[in-house]
Design a protein around this motif. Structure first.
Motif, short mmCIF file in Angstrom:
data_model
loop_
_atom_site.label_atom_id
_atom_site.label_comp_id
_atom_site.label_asym_id
_atom_site.label_seq_id
_atom_site.Cartn_x
_atom_site.Cartn_y
_atom_site.Cartn_z
N MET A 1 -19.54 -4.40 -2.26
CA MET A 1 -19.57 -4.10 -3.68
C MET A 1 -20.97 -3.64 -4.08
O MET A 1 -21.93 -3.86 -3.34
CB MET A 1 -19.13 -5.33 -4.50
CG MET A 1 -19.84 -6.63 -4.16
SD MET A 1 -19.20 -8.02 -5.12
CE MET A 1 -17.52 -8.17 -4.51
N ARG A 2 -21.02 -3.00 -5.26
CA ARG A 2 -22.36 -2.56 -5.70
C ARG A 2 -22.46 -2.62 -7.21
O ARG A 2 -21.48 -2.36 -7.92
CB ARG A 2 -22.65 -1.19 -5.11
CG ARG A 2 -22.54 -0.06 -6.03
CD ARG A 2 -22.78 1.27 -5.32
NE ARG A 2 -21.86 2.26 -5.85
CZ ARG A 2 -22.06 2.88 -7.00
NH1 ARG A 2 -23.11 2.62 -7.74
NH2 ARG A 2 -21.18 3.76 -7.44
N ILE A 3 -23.66 -2.99 -7.66
CA ILE A 3 -23.91 -3.14 -9.09
C ILE A 3 -24.17 -1.77 -9.70
O ILE A 3 -24.91 -0.96 -9.12
CB ILE A 3 -25.12 -4.07 -9.30
CG1 ILE A 3 -24.77 -5.49 -8.85
CG2 ILE A 3 -25.57 -4.05 -10.76
CD1 ILE A 3 -25.93 -6.45 -8.90
N THR A 4 -23.56 -1.53 -10.84
CA THR A 4 -23.85 -0.27 -11.53
C THR A 4 -24.80 -0.49 -12.71
O THR A 4 -25.55 0.41 -13.06
CB THR A 4 -22.55 0.41 -12.02
OG1 THR A 4 -21.79 -0.55 -12.75
CG2 THR A 4 -21.73 0.92 -10.84
N SER A 5 -24.75 -1.68 -13.33
CA SER A 5 -25.72 -1.94 -14.40
C SER A 5 -25.92 -3.43 -14.63
O SER A 5 -25.04 -4.24 -14.31
CB SER A 5 -25.29 -1.27 -15.71
OG SER A 5 -24.18 -1.94 -16.24
N VAL A 6 -27.07 -3.76 -15.18
CA VAL A 6 -27.40 -5.14 -15.55
C VAL A 6 -27.86 -5.12 -17.00
O VAL A 6 -28.65 -4.25 -17.40
CB VAL A 6 -28.53 -5.70 -14.66
CG1 VAL A 6 -29.00 -7.06 -15.18
CG2 VAL A 6 -28.06 -5.84 -13.21
N GLU A 7 -27.32 -6.05 -17.78
CA GLU A 7 -27.69 -6.12 -19.20
C GLU A 7 -28.13 -7.55 -19.50
O GLU A 7 -27.41 -8.50 -19.15
CB GLU A 7 -26.45 -5.76 -20.02
CG GLU A 7 -26.78 -5.17 -21.36
CD GLU A 7 -25.52 -4.72 -22.09
OE1 GLU A 7 -24.50 -4.36 -21.44
OE2 GLU A 7 -25.56 -4.75 -23.33
N LEU A 8 -29.30 -7.71 -20.10
CA LEU A 8 -29.81 -9.05 -20.38
C LEU A 8 -30.17 -9.18 -21.86
O LEU A 8 -30.68 -8.23 -22.46
CB LEU A 8 -31.07 -9.34 -19.57
CG LEU A 8 -31.04 -9.13 -18.06
CD1 LEU A 8 -32.42 -9.42 -17.47
CD2 LEU A 8 -30.00 -10.05 -17.43
N LYS A 9 -29.92 -10.37 -22.40
CA LYS A 9 -30.40 -10.68 -23.75
C LYS A 9 -31.01 -12.08 -23.72
O LYS A 9 -30.35 -13.03 -23.28
CB LYS A 9 -29.24 -10.62 -24.75
CG LYS A 9 -29.71 -10.44 -26.18
CD LYS A 9 -28.58 -10.65 -27.18
CE LYS A 9 -28.75 -12.00 -27.83
NZ LYS A 9 -27.62 -12.59 -28.43
N LYS A 73 -22.30 -5.32 -14.31
CA LYS A 73 -21.14 -4.46 -14.02
C LYS A 73 -21.24 -4.04 -12.56
O LYS A 73 -22.33 -3.72 -12.08
CB LYS A 73 -21.19 -3.21 -14.90
CG LYS A 73 -20.79 -3.43 -16.34
CD LYS A 73 -20.40 -2.07 -16.95
CE LYS A 73 -19.76 -2.23 -18.31
NZ LYS A 73 -20.72 -2.56 -19.37
N PHE A 74 -20.10 -4.07 -11.87
CA PHE A 74 -20.14 -3.70 -10.46
C PHE A 74 -18.86 -2.98 -10.04
O PHE A 74 -17.84 -3.07 -10.74
CB PHE A 74 -20.39 -4.95 -9.59
CG PHE A 74 -19.37 -6.04 -9.75
CD1 PHE A 74 -19.43 -6.93 -10.82
CD2 PHE A 74 -18.33 -6.20 -8.83
CE1 PHE A 74 -18.48 -7.94 -10.98
CE2 PHE A 74 -17.39 -7.20 -8.97
CZ PHE A 74 -17.47 -8.08 -10.05
N VAL A 75 -18.93 -2.29 -8.92
CA VAL A 75 -17.77 -1.60 -8.36
C VAL A 75 -17.48 -2.25 -7.01
O VAL A 75 -18.40 -2.40 -6.18
CB VAL A 75 -18.06 -0.10 -8.12
CG1 VAL A 75 -16.81 0.62 -7.64
CG2 VAL A 75 -18.59 0.54 -9.38
N THR A 76 -16.25 -2.66 -6.78
CA THR A 76 -15.93 -3.30 -5.51
C THR A 76 -15.77 -2.23 -4.43
O THR A 76 -15.67 -1.03 -4.73
CB THR A 76 -14.61 -4.11 -5.59
OG1 THR A 76 -13.55 -3.17 -5.79
CG2 THR A 76 -14.64 -5.09 -6.73
N ASP A 77 -15.71 -2.66 -3.18
CA ASP A 77 -15.52 -1.70 -2.09
C ASP A 77 -14.14 -1.05 -2.17
O ASP A 77 -13.89 -0.03 -1.53
CB ASP A 77 -15.74 -2.39 -0.72
CG ASP A 77 -17.20 -2.81 -0.55
OD1 ASP A 77 -18.04 -2.31 -1.32
OD2 ASP A 77 -17.49 -3.63 0.34
N LYS A 78 -13.23 -1.67 -2.94
CA LYS A 78 -11.92 -1.04 -3.15
C LYS A 78 -11.94 -0.14 -4.37
O LYS A 78 -10.90 0.29 -4.88
CB LYS A 78 -10.85 -2.12 -3.32
CG LYS A 78 -10.67 -2.96 -2.07
CD LYS A 78 -9.58 -4.01 -2.24
CE LYS A 78 -9.57 -4.95 -1.05
NZ LYS A 78 -10.78 -5.83 -1.03
#
Ligand code: ATP
Ligand code: MG
Length: 400
Positions: A1-9, A73-78
């Motif tokens: 899997m791979r991360i597409t974005s990180v959001e922090l508050k 947010k992430f996208v799995t290998d599938k």
């Protein structure tokens, strides 16, 4: 899997952050205390709702604020697009709705009822200076390592652990009541009956936990031996043994072990009443690590301890990959600076094919040698991010 974005508050030193990430290696560089590790910590939090640095959520909330919000947010290998969000609210005085800490976990926008429901959804393995605690600290650090790893592979295991902790508290409360001198015989009898009920439930739960830990320990041992050879070039034989307070043989089935465990628990009852707590069970167990038959914790050198810690984490990575069929995201916090260039090279080879996040204060630490081209050669695609006082700037990949 791979991360597409990180959001922090309001997470650590970040008031607000939105950052996109890309396939391959994400190299976060910057001076000390800018917020590099904090990013990795936020990402790791989304695997199991626990920081690799602290068990206290309140420490993660930006000072002066009362809640943090982390979204990965992430996208799995599938090729499925997914999101984990953790929103934690500290108690607020004078607010009747905020008397206790509240933690909401969301999976694709839907709130999950329990932490166990998030296990195995987003997988990441973190390599950090704190890994040495697995070797150096007491048994609870090694149990945590094992429990978090197994929970990512078998989410039902995490439910067993939670249930066991709950049962243990009930049993210990009852033991303390039995200890009270003024408990008369009649009350004692009814308490004893209660104890029997708890014991039977505890034994069933403990059997599942111990048998699973035993199996996974054997697999980790095999994989860690391969890794230690590959990374450290160490010729030592690493042995990892699960030491249970109730001894278990490999040949035992669950029924048999359950029976033995229950007997052991009951044998200990009188002592347990005097102590007011439970002296046998998975909460007392440990992992015994040895190099060439010599126990690592008291005797191994600093360098050997580091190699063993790295081998354990690589075994975690290989096992997760094998069992889930997904390539976990890799988080490497400051690990490159501690390795010589040979080991760096071999570590980078191992992480190829994964999305990885590497932190460093100096880019030369992640480069293999003065030939700057070599970075792209080893880890495929890479992206550079400068971290400066909680601001991240993507830098043109000057070496490409
Ligand atoms: P190093 O290179 O030294 O490892 P780093 O870039 O990894 O540095 P971080 O561990 O990410 O640094 O921490 C960055 C800053 O975050 C530190 O200055 C620390 O004081 C600050 N910090 C930590 N927790 C909080 C918090 N709860 N509220 C506000 N700031 C915090
Ligand atoms: Mg750091």
């Amino acid at each position: 899997m791979r991360i597409t974005s990180v959001e922090l508050k309001n997470f650590r030193n970040y008031s607000q952050l939105y950052q996109d990430f890309y396939p391959g290696a994400q190299i976060l560089y910057g001076n000390n205390a800018q917020g590099k590790t904090n990013i990795l910590e936020a990402i790791y939090l989304c695997t199991c709702a626990r920081s690799h640095r602290t068990g206290r959520d309140a420490e993660l909330v930006q000072q002066g604020k009362s809640d943090y919000d982390v979204r990965v947010k992430f996208v799995t290998d599938k090729n499925l697009e997914e999101e984990i969000r953790i929103h934690y609210l500290m108690p607020v005085s004078n607010d009747p709705l905020r008397t206790r800490p509240i933690r909401h976990i969301y999976y694709n926008g839907v709130r999950l009822e329990r932490v166990s429901d998030m296990m195995g959804i987003f997988n990441a393995v973190i390599f950090a200076p704190e890994d040495l605690q697995i070797i150096k600290d007491g048994p609870s650090a090694r149990r945590r390592f094992l429990d978090l790893l197994i929970s990512q592979i078998y989410p039902s295991y995490f439910r067993d652990i939670s249930q066991y902790q709950h049962l243990l508290i009930q049993r210990n409360n009852l033991l303390k009541k039995l200890r009270q001198k003024n408990a008369n015989t009649e009350v004692n009898n009814s308490y004893n009956l209660h104890l029997q009920v708890w014991d039977e439930q505890i034994a069933r739960c403990a059997t599942r936990i111990i048998m699973r830990r035993q199996k996974v320990t054997d697999e980790i041992c095999r994989l860690a031996n391969d890794s230690i050879l590959q990374i450290a070039g160490a010729k030592e034989k690493l042995s990892i043994r699960y030491r249970s307070s109730v001894s278990i043989a490999n040949t035992m089935d669950a029924e048999e072990f359950n029976h033995i465990f229950l007997n052991r628990l009951q044998e200990q009852t009188n002592d347990d009443i005097i102590r007011g707590n439970t002296s046998v069970g998975p909460h007392r167990d440990d992992l015994i690590l040895s190099l060439n038959e010599i126990e690592v914790r008291p005797y191994a050198s600093q360098g050997q301890q580091r190699s063993v810690a790295l081998a354990l984490k690589l075994a975690e990575l290989l096992l997760l990959r094998q069992k889930t069929g997904e390539n976990p995201v890799l988080l490497l916090d400051d690990v490159m600076s501690e390795l010589d260039s040979d080991r760096r090279y071999r570590l980078l080879q191992t992480i190829e094919g994964h999305q990885s996040f590497l932190t460093c204060t100096d880019l030369s630490q992640v480069l293999i040698d003065s030939d700057k081209e070599s970075l792209s050669g080893f880890v495929g695609e890479y992206n550079l991010f400068e971290v400066n006082q909680a601001h991240i700037t993507r830098v043109d990949t000057i070496f490409k």
